[in-house]
Write a protein that holds these residues in place. Structure first.
Motif, mmCIF file in Angstrom:
data_model
loop_
_atom_site.group_PDB
_atom_site.id
_atom_site.type_symbol
_atom_site.label_atom_id
_atom_site.label_comp_id
_atom_site.label_asym_id
_atom_site.label_seq_id
_atom_site.Cartn_x
_atom_site.Cartn_y
_atom_site.Cartn_z
ATOM 1 N N ASP A 60 4.963 -5.312 -6.721
ATOM 2 C CA ASP A 60 5.114 -5.290 -5.101
ATOM 3 C C ASP A 60 3.969 -5.432 -4.660
ATOM 4 O O ASP A 60 2.792 -4.868 -4.945
ATOM 5 C CB ASP A 60 5.760 -3.783 -5.037
ATOM 6 N N THR A 61 3.897 -6.148 -3.390
ATOM 7 C CA THR A 61 2.899 -6.400 -2.763
ATOM 8 C C THR A 61 2.840 -5.532 -1.378
ATOM 9 O O THR A 61 3.806 -5.524 -0.703
ATOM 10 C CB THR A 61 2.908 -7.921 -2.179
ATOM 11 N N ASN A 62 1.435 -4.682 -1.327
ATOM 12 C CA ASN A 62 1.386 -3.926 -0.210
ATOM 13 C C ASN A 62 1.057 -4.621 0.933
ATOM 14 O O ASN A 62 0.444 -5.571 0.848
ATOM 15 C CB ASN A 62 0.227 -2.668 -0.500
ATOM 16 N N PRO A 63 1.737 -4.325 2.023
ATOM 17 C CA PRO A 63 1.179 -5.309 3.315
ATOM 18 C C PRO A 63 -0.305 -4.923 4.006
ATOM 19 O O PRO A 63 -0.448 -5.974 4.589
ATOM 20 C CB PRO A 63 2.012 -4.677 4.456
ATOM 21 N N ASN A 64 -0.869 -4.237 3.307
ATOM 22 C CA ASN A 64 -2.062 -4.148 3.595
ATOM 23 C C ASN A 64 -2.998 -4.542 2.493
ATOM 24 O O ASN A 64 -4.392 -4.169 2.500
ATOM 25 C CB ASN A 64 -2.670 -2.536 4.062
ATOM 26 N N SER A 65 -2.488 -5.349 1.547
ATOM 27 C CA SER A 65 -3.233 -5.906 0.539
ATOM 28 C C SER A 65 -4.383 -6.683 0.666
ATOM 29 O O SER A 65 -4.248 -7.540 1.634
ATOM 30 C CB SER A 65 -2.576 -6.207 -0.651
ATOM 31 N N PRO A 66 -5.189 -6.737 -0.017
ATOM 32 C CA PRO A 66 -6.491 -7.735 0.179
ATOM 33 C C PRO A 66 -5.984 -9.142 0.296
ATOM 34 O O PRO A 66 -6.265 -10.125 1.108
ATOM 35 C CB PRO A 66 -7.261 -7.515 -0.774
ATOM 36 N N VAL A 67 -4.760 -9.623 -0.526
ATOM 37 C CA VAL A 67 -4.404 -10.973 -0.614
ATOM 38 C C VAL A 67 -3.765 -11.186 0.948
ATOM 39 O O VAL A 67 -3.813 -12.173 1.337
ATOM 40 C CB VAL A 67 -3.198 -11.115 -1.830
ATOM 41 N N VAL A 68 -2.799 -10.163 1.370
ATOM 42 C CA VAL A 68 -2.044 -10.530 2.473
ATOM 43 C C VAL A 68 -3.158 -10.514 3.542
ATOM 44 O O VAL A 68 -3.016 -11.573 4.591
ATOM 45 C CB VAL A 68 -1.118 -9.134 2.793
ATOM 46 N N ASN A 69 -4.127 -9.768 3.592
ATOM 47 C CA ASN A 69 -5.193 -9.817 4.612
ATOM 48 C C ASN A 69 -5.898 -11.094 4.631
ATOM 49 O O ASN A 69 -6.391 -11.510 5.787
ATOM 50 C CB ASN A 69 -6.101 -8.563 4.673
#
Length: 166
Positions: A60-69
């Motif tokens: 799962d990818t957290n919406p606040n993950s470094p990748v998303v940011n």
């Protein structure tokens, strides 16, 4: 190839945009897919694989993950240009769409019969200049087919996928 994979998420992405408080238009899903495909292709070719590894990891990818940011800035810049919208609206769209897209593919990877790392490595290899018939294998796995895509070509897999993601 990544653009073809992103088209698999067209229906869910349109639903997300329609059912969120993000001010988006029907054509915005295609703009997001095109922008993200271009960014991921460019990153893969330069050796920056973090986003692809996250997208096809099965986790799962957290919406606040470094990748998303990290992706959000590039995606919002692309959307500002493609859609002619302001930076705030573009960032809202990017921050809503990116986690959804990452998790859409993580679920597909988990549901595929191939090992998660095999799919991730195949996608990365194709984006870094490999490709060929392995693309049909990747799409076949992500659409629930067996290894080798069941003998279907890429066009056949895409046609099959259109009905799955409406």
């Amino acid at each position: 190839m990544i653009d073809q994979l992103l088209k698999m998420a067209d229906g869910p992405l349109r639903d997300l945009l329609a059912n969120s408080d993000v001010p988006a238009n029907p054509g915005d899903a295609s703009a997001i897919e095109d922008t993200l495909a271009s960014i991921l292709q460019r990153k893969a070719q330069s050796g920056d694989l973090d986003a692809l590894k996250e997208m096809f990891s099965g986790a799962d990818t957290n919406p606040n993950s470094p990748v998303v940011n990290n992706l959000a800035g590039d995606v919002s810049e692309g959307l500002k240009s493609k859609l002619g919208i302001d930076g705030g609206q573009a960032m809202k769209i990017a921050m809503a769409a990116l986690p959804m897209l990452m998790n859409f593919f993580n679920k597909k990877v988990n549901d595929a019969p191939q090992d998660n790392s095999d799919i991730m490595n195949s996608v990365i290899g194709a984006l870094q200049g490999g490709g060929g018939s392995g693309q049909a294998d990747i799409l076949g796995s992500l659409l629930g087919g067996g290894k080798g895509g069941g003998g279907m070509d890429l066009g056949g897999l895409m046609n099959m996928g259109k009905g799955l993601f409406k």
